[in-house]
Design a protein around this motif. Structure first.
Motif, mmCIF file in Angstrom:
data_model
loop_
_atom_site.group_PDB
_atom_site.id
_atom_site.type_symbol
_atom_site.label_atom_id
_atom_site.label_comp_id
_atom_site.label_asym_id
_atom_site.label_seq_id
_atom_site.Cartn_x
_atom_site.Cartn_y
_atom_site.Cartn_z
ATOM 1 N N GLY A 587 0.863 -1.217 -0.032
ATOM 2 C CA GLY A 587 0.023 0.041 -0.116
ATOM 3 C C GLY A 587 0.949 1.265 -0.096
ATOM 4 N N ARG A 588 1.797 1.381 0.765
ATOM 5 C CA ARG A 588 3.112 2.615 0.893
ATOM 6 C C ARG A 588 3.518 2.631 -0.357
ATOM 7 N NH1 ARG A 588 4.592 4.574 5.747
ATOM 8 N NH2 ARG A 588 5.846 6.078 4.485
ATOM 9 N N SER A 589 3.877 1.493 -1.064
ATOM 10 C CA SER A 589 4.511 1.841 -2.282
ATOM 11 C C SER A 589 3.799 2.307 -3.442
ATOM 12 C CB SER A 589 5.180 0.381 -2.693
ATOM 13 O OG SER A 589 5.829 0.438 -4.218
ATOM 14 N N HIS A 590 2.326 1.650 -3.476
ATOM 15 C CA HIS A 590 1.437 2.195 -4.410
ATOM 16 C C HIS A 590 1.230 3.682 -4.327
ATOM 17 C CE1 HIS A 590 -2.006 1.937 -7.163
ATOM 18 N NE2 HIS A 590 -2.618 2.611 -6.378
ATOM 19 N N LEU A 591 0.979 4.303 -3.076
ATOM 20 C CA LEU A 591 0.678 5.667 -2.878
ATOM 21 C C LEU A 591 1.831 6.550 -3.293
ATOM 22 C CD1 LEU A 591 -1.080 5.829 0.514
ATOM 23 C CD2 LEU A 591 -1.978 5.904 -1.632
ATOM 24 N N LEU A 592 3.138 5.891 -3.062
ATOM 25 C CA LEU A 592 4.288 6.758 -3.629
ATOM 26 C C LEU A 592 4.522 6.698 -5.148
ATOM 27 C CD1 LEU A 592 6.829 8.112 -2.352
ATOM 28 C CD2 LEU A 592 7.969 5.830 -2.425
ATOM 29 N N THR A 593 4.118 5.652 -5.748
ATOM 30 C CA THR A 593 4.379 5.552 -7.133
ATOM 31 C C THR A 593 3.452 5.675 -8.133
ATOM 32 O OG1 THR A 593 4.259 3.042 -7.056
ATOM 33 C CG2 THR A 593 6.585 4.086 -6.970
ATOM 34 N N THR A 594 2.060 5.857 -7.670
ATOM 35 C CA THR A 594 0.916 6.016 -8.670
ATOM 36 C C THR A 594 0.706 7.236 -9.048
ATOM 37 O OG1 THR A 594 -1.421 5.580 -8.818
ATOM 38 C CG2 THR A 594 -0.778 6.590 -6.824
ATOM 39 N N GLU A 595 0.225 7.476 -10.564
ATOM 40 C CA GLU A 595 -0.024 8.635 -11.015
ATOM 41 C C GLU A 595 -1.627 9.086 -10.932
ATOM 42 O OE1 GLU A 595 2.456 9.828 -14.584
ATOM 43 O OE2 GLU A 595 1.959 7.759 -14.656
ATOM 44 N N GLN A 596 -2.380 8.095 -10.094
ATOM 45 C CA GLN A 596 -3.796 8.096 -10.276
ATOM 46 C C GLN A 596 -3.984 8.962 -9.017
ATOM 47 O OE1 GLN A 596 -6.267 7.258 -11.888
ATOM 48 N NE2 GLN A 596 -5.109 6.038 -13.669
ATOM 49 N N THR A 597 -5.117 9.767 -8.995
ATOM 50 C CA THR A 597 -5.675 10.208 -7.841
ATOM 51 C C THR A 597 -6.938 9.725 -7.614
ATOM 52 O OG1 THR A 597 -6.533 12.300 -9.239
ATOM 53 C CG2 THR A 597 -4.484 12.560 -8.297
ATOM 54 N N TYR A 598 -7.559 9.976 -6.216
ATOM 55 C CA TYR A 598 -8.693 9.300 -5.728
ATOM 56 C C TYR A 598 -9.528 10.176 -4.936
ATOM 57 C CZ TYR A 598 -6.108 5.001 -7.093
ATOM 58 O OH TYR A 598 -5.054 4.119 -7.623
ATOM 59 N N ASP A 599 -10.740 9.950 -5.104
ATOM 60 C CA ASP A 599 -11.814 10.617 -4.209
ATOM 61 C C ASP A 599 -12.136 9.755 -3.116
ATOM 62 O OD1 ASP A 599 -12.651 12.480 -6.597
ATOM 63 O OD2 ASP A 599 -13.321 10.779 -7.380
ATOM 64 N N VAL A 600 -11.719 8.594 -2.920
ATOM 65 C CA VAL A 600 -11.805 7.748 -1.526
ATOM 66 C C VAL A 600 -10.793 6.946 -1.611
ATOM 67 C CG1 VAL A 600 -13.351 6.122 -0.656
ATOM 68 C CG2 VAL A 600 -14.465 7.983 -1.385
ATOM 69 N N ILE A 601 -10.107 6.809 -0.326
ATOM 70 C CA ILE A 601 -9.452 5.843 0.115
ATOM 71 C C ILE A 601 -9.806 5.290 1.496
ATOM 72 C CG2 ILE A 601 -6.964 5.362 0.799
ATOM 73 C CD1 ILE A 601 -5.970 7.781 -0.738
ATOM 74 N N THR A 602 -9.978 3.905 1.529
ATOM 75 C CA THR A 602 -10.222 3.227 2.684
ATOM 76 C C THR A 602 -9.255 1.983 2.988
ATOM 77 O OG1 THR A 602 -12.240 2.220 3.777
ATOM 78 C CG2 THR A 602 -11.872 1.834 1.225
ATOM 79 N N LEU A 603 -9.023 1.548 4.065
ATOM 80 C CA LEU A 603 -8.131 0.464 4.331
ATOM 81 C C LEU A 603 -8.377 0.071 5.490
ATOM 82 C CD1 LEU A 603 -4.759 1.921 5.745
ATOM 83 C CD2 LEU A 603 -6.511 3.202 5.053
#
Length: 916
Positions: A587-603
């Motif tokens: 999860g941390r790696s995805h947030l660091l490397t993604t170019e996507q932006t989101y309206d909702v994040i849940t975990l």
């Protein structure tokens, strides 16, 4: 004078393990905690040490070894200091480059390798050269090499064990990673400086003969040895040693709590065993040199000890008995449990491994003039074998053969190394025939007759006798299981190793559904959502019910996805929906490397008391999450209130609130949810009603009694101001100092209910954050809130009493809550569950009339409960009311035609009686 250098090498071992621990953690926060990334960093670390031993080891042969060792220690400290300072720059560079040419998975691994190499190779190459340097400097005469190398290697490994335990129990909790590295840097610089200062005195005495008598059989010159065979045996020995470590840790993770302390203890015992074996070799070589026969026999002994350790651990059921979670000494008893299991499984084989490695070193180092080069070469080959052992065990052996088969295969490799030494080494004919004629058959029998257990990981769970296994897979990094309880409500549980990730218990699925629906209800315009951690897929599935443009899920373990069909009832077969996408990553790696932006994040991660999980609760994590949230975005975080103290929970909440001031706290039993808004917190009542009314969502929410807005709002406790007041002064969790990862395990015995009830008493109205379009609706909502507030607080008190096994008080509490609020279907369900519990207890005592009354009340509460009807029928049958029992069975089958127990019981009742 030599004693100083032995002390220095002990300290050097400790600093090396501090560096390895700190940099492994630092890179996991950049590259992620996937097995591929972790293995890559470990390979770079160990590969650098191998290269340094091979290439720089020879330098000690033509310059002052003691002075060279001092320079290496100083250089290691400076390189470590530079590396820890450059980690943030590497993180930023990795984030930037991952979006372009390195976006593909294979290219990203290459990028990780390059960045880890740039940062770690200077340090690790230098560390790898230290043993050859001291081996050359402390060996005055060739016959001494057996003793000198044994003592050096043993003390260095003891130092490594000390560094491991210091990190796990003291340094990382109190100093954090950067200060821990800085303390190791200071030690390296001090050791290096003193070593250079003392070098002339050491070398002045190096030519003096050893005061101890020469061992029997020692020679001033050593005949050439079959060096290639020794290198092959060294490689096989390293492969087996680290392969064992991977398998042993996987075995122990099935029966110990996988927190940071357990991993420190397991690694510490592994290193203590190797160090102890080397010191035993030192004592042995004071009287006689080691030889090929001893090498071969010890390899066979390693094989036998590895097999015997696993056999004894399994057959004796060590570790299966657990202390009560409420025991104030729970943490200490669990540590003792871990030590006991690790000693039985790991220590015998590691003692033998530690004994044989100095023999390998000494046999290969046959010329004093080139001793540094020779020691460096064999250390390098052994280390390369160790790298293959780690990768081979994780990626090849365990997925193909399972943990038991992998350990037997590694034992076979150790036995093969012993065979090579005895069959092809310079061993006397008598020794060869005796060792091969007795040792090999014994090892072969041990391997052939080992009692393999099906579903080995499931059998190691303390509660396995009360469940059946539905899914089982030993994947490269963890064992994934789905079990189903044999009694009661047939609860299904997803287990990762032995840790429960999720289950079909109503309270858990209620929480899973809220984690998906709640952030959408607080963000009416949401189009893109991200779920971190798949679990049973309940949260992901709840988001998949909505007409969103895209729903991503990041799951670190791909085998969890294969178990998803077993939870289809709760996840709605979400993986088949067109708008969803699953990314196998951290999860941390995805947030660091993604170019996507989101309206909702849940975990919904694992419990933050487990090793490494705190990285999904840290200040830096929330900052990364905020960075990829669109304006108006919302984040939902799970906060377990159990298994920790109230102060621990306050720190978890305070850390999120620091980044998301607009946050609210929601309660579900002994768990909480933080709903965080990027900008401002708001709940649209009309929009929430419309979304709940959507048929797919309504059907799922009805199962968990959340199918009206008031049922949802019953969990609301604190808004932004109240939450800030509640968390004020609590220490924040940072990546650099994950103190909660070490504090929470010590608080597992603490009951959460006093803190939970204190929060419940502070319950605030959610209405300041609720918007309504209909005129006059807010006034009616205010009146409805006042009516419900006390009933919900009473329900929380009753739930706490129920969890504390205060069943009469819980029954009275739920009845009081329902008297104030009869439409509370969740309280109704819990009251029915209590009557069920009464019925089971009375039935166990044979008090059938009382059991009958309890089951009748449970059925009156929910007449559509097929299972309740069945147990009522069983009780009626025991009470002699056979016709009434038959009617209840027929009703149960009408409600649930596929109910096998009810069908079988009714069929038996309808069979004609047997003739005389």
């Amino acid at each position: 004078m030599r004693a100083w250098y032995y002390l220095f090498f002990f300290v050097s071992g400790a600093t090396a393990l501090i560096y390895e621990t700190a940099f492994a953690r630092s890179f996991s926060l950049v590259f992620g905690s996937t097995l591929a990334s972790v293995s890559l960093v470990l390979a770079v670390f160990m590969g650098g040490m191998a290269w340094g031993a091979a290439k720089l080891g020879r330098v000690a042969d033509f310059r002052s070894p003691a002075r060279w060792y001092g320079l290496l220690e100083i250089a290691a400290g400076l390189c470590a200091l530079l590396a820890i300072l450059l980690v943030p720059a590497v993180r930023n560079l990795y984030s930037h480059l991952s979006h372009g040419a390195f976006s593909a998975p294979a290219a990203r691994l290459l990028l990780q390798f390059l960045l880890a190499g740039v940062l770690l190779l200077p340090l690790t190459v230098i560390l790898g050269a230290t043993l050859p340097a001291l081996a050359r400097g402390l060996t005055a005469t060739l016959p001494e090499r057996f003793r000198r190398l044994s003592l050096l290697y043993g003390l260095n490994t003891f130092g490594a064990a000390a560094g491991t335990l210091l990190c796990g129990f003291i340094l990382l909790e109190h100093l954090g990673y950067r200060l821990s590295v800085l303390s190791a840097v200071i030690l390296n610089l001090a050791v290096g400086g003193v070593a250079i200062f003392l070098a002339p005195r050491l070398e002045a005495g190096a030519a003096e003969p050893d005061p101890a008598p020469a061992p029997k059989g020692s020679k001033t010159t050593v005949s050439p040895q079959p060096s290639r065979l020794l290198l092959l045996i060294a490689g096989l020995s390293g492969l087996a040693a680290l392969g064992y470590e991977v398998v042993w840790f996987r075995v122990l993770s099935l029966s110990v709590v996988a927190d940071a302390y357990a991993f420190a203890l397991m690694l510490g015992i592994y290193l203590l065993g190797i160090g102890g074996g080397s010191l035993a070799a030192f004592a042995r070589f004071r009287r006689r040199e080691g030889g090929w026969a001893e090498l071969g026999v010890m390899e066979l002994l390693v094989s036998l000890c590895a097999v015997a350790g696993l056999w004894f651990l399994v057959q004796s059921d060590l570790g299966m008995a657990r202390p009560e979670a409420s025991d104030p000494a729970y943490w200490e008893k669990m540590l003792g449990n871990t030590v006991l299991q690790a000693v039985v499984l790991i220590l015998p084989a590691t003692l033998a491994l530690g004994y044989l490695f100095p023999i390998l070193l000494s046999l290969y180092a046959a010329h004093r003039e080139t001793l540094g080069r020779q020691v460096g070469r064999i250390v390098a080959v052994n280390t390369l074998g160790a790298i293959l052992g780690v990768l081979g065990a994780a990626y090849v052996l365990i997925p193909l053969l399972g943990m038991q088969g992998s350990l037997l295969a590694l034992a076979g490799i150790s036995a093969a190394a012993g065979f090579l030494a005895l069959a092809f080494g310079p061993v006397s004919r008598g020794w060869r025939m005796t060792a091969l004629g007795t040792g090999l058959p014994v090892v072969a029998l041990a391997l052939a007759l080992f009692p393999m257990q099906p579903h080995f990981g499931f059998q190691r769970i303390p509660t396995h006798e009360h469940a059946r296994v539905l899914f089982y897979r030993e994947s490269p990094d963890q064992t994934v299981m789905v079990t189903e309880d044999l009694a009661g409500a047939k609860v299904r549980r997803l287990l990762l190793n032995q840790q429960q990730a999720t289950s079909t218990v109503l309270a858990g699925q209620r929480k899973n559904q809220l984690l998906g629906h709640l952030p959408l209800w607080a963000n009416a315009g949401a189009r893109r959502a991200l779920v971190i951690c798949f679990g049973s897929g309940g949260t992901f599935g709840s988001l998949g019910l909505y007409d969103l443009e895209r729903v991503d899920c990041v799951e670190i373990c791909p085998d969890v996805l294969d178990a998803a069909p077993l939870f289809r009832e709760w996840n709605g077969d979400v993986l088949s929906r067109p708008q969803v996408r699953v990314v196998v990553d951290d999860g941390r790696s995805h947030l660091l490397t993604t170019e996507q932006t989101y309206d909702v994040i849940t975990l919904e991660p694992m419990h933050p008391g487990l090793k490494g999980v705190s990285s999904l609760y840290s200040l830096e994590f929330y900052r990364e999450a905020r960075r990829v949230l669109n304006p108006g975005g919302t984040l939902c975080q799970w906060i377990p209130l159990y298994g920790m103290s109230g102060e621990d929970a306050r720190s978890l909440m305070a850390t999120a609130v620091e980044v998301f001031p607009q946050s609210s706290l929601w309660l579900i039993g002994n768990e909480a949810i933080l709903l965080c808004a990027r900008d401002s917190l708001a709940l649209d009542w009309d929009w929430m009603e419309e979304r709940i009314a959507d048929r797919p969502a309504r059907e799922m929410l009805r199962k968990v009694y959340l199918d009206d807005p008031w049922a949802v709002l019953s969990g609301y406790l604190l808004g932004p101001e109240g939450l800030r007041d509640y968390t004020r002064g609590a220490p924040l969790l940072r990546d650099n100092r994950p103190f909660l990862e070490y504090r929470i395990p010590r608080h597992q015995h603490v009951s959460p209910w006093d803190a939970i009830l204190s929060l419940s008493e502070r319950r605030e109205s959610p209405l300041p954050w609720v918007t309504a379009r209909q005129p006059g609706l807010r006034d009616s909502l205010s009146r409805a809130w006042e009516k419900r507030r006390e009933a919900w607080t009473e329900r929380d008190r009753a739930f706490a009493a129920y969890a504390r096994s205060q069943v009469p008080a819980a029954r009275k509490g739920f009845e009081a809550a329902l008297q104030s609020l009869p439409e509370d279907r969740y309280a109704t369900h819990l009251l029915q569950e209590i009557y069920w519990r009464y019925g089971v207890e009375f039935s166990r005592r044979g008090q059938w009339e009382q059991a009958l009354e309890a089951y009748r009340r449970a059925v009156q509460i929910d007449s559509t409960d097929a299972e309740g009807r069945f147990y009522l029928a069983v009780t009626l049958d025991h009470a002699g009311q056979r016709d009434a029992a038959t009617r209840e069975l027929e009703v149960a089958l009408a409600l649930r035609p596929d109910y096998p127990e009810a069908r079988d019981m009714l069929a038996r009742r309808q069979e004609p009686p047997e003739g005389p």
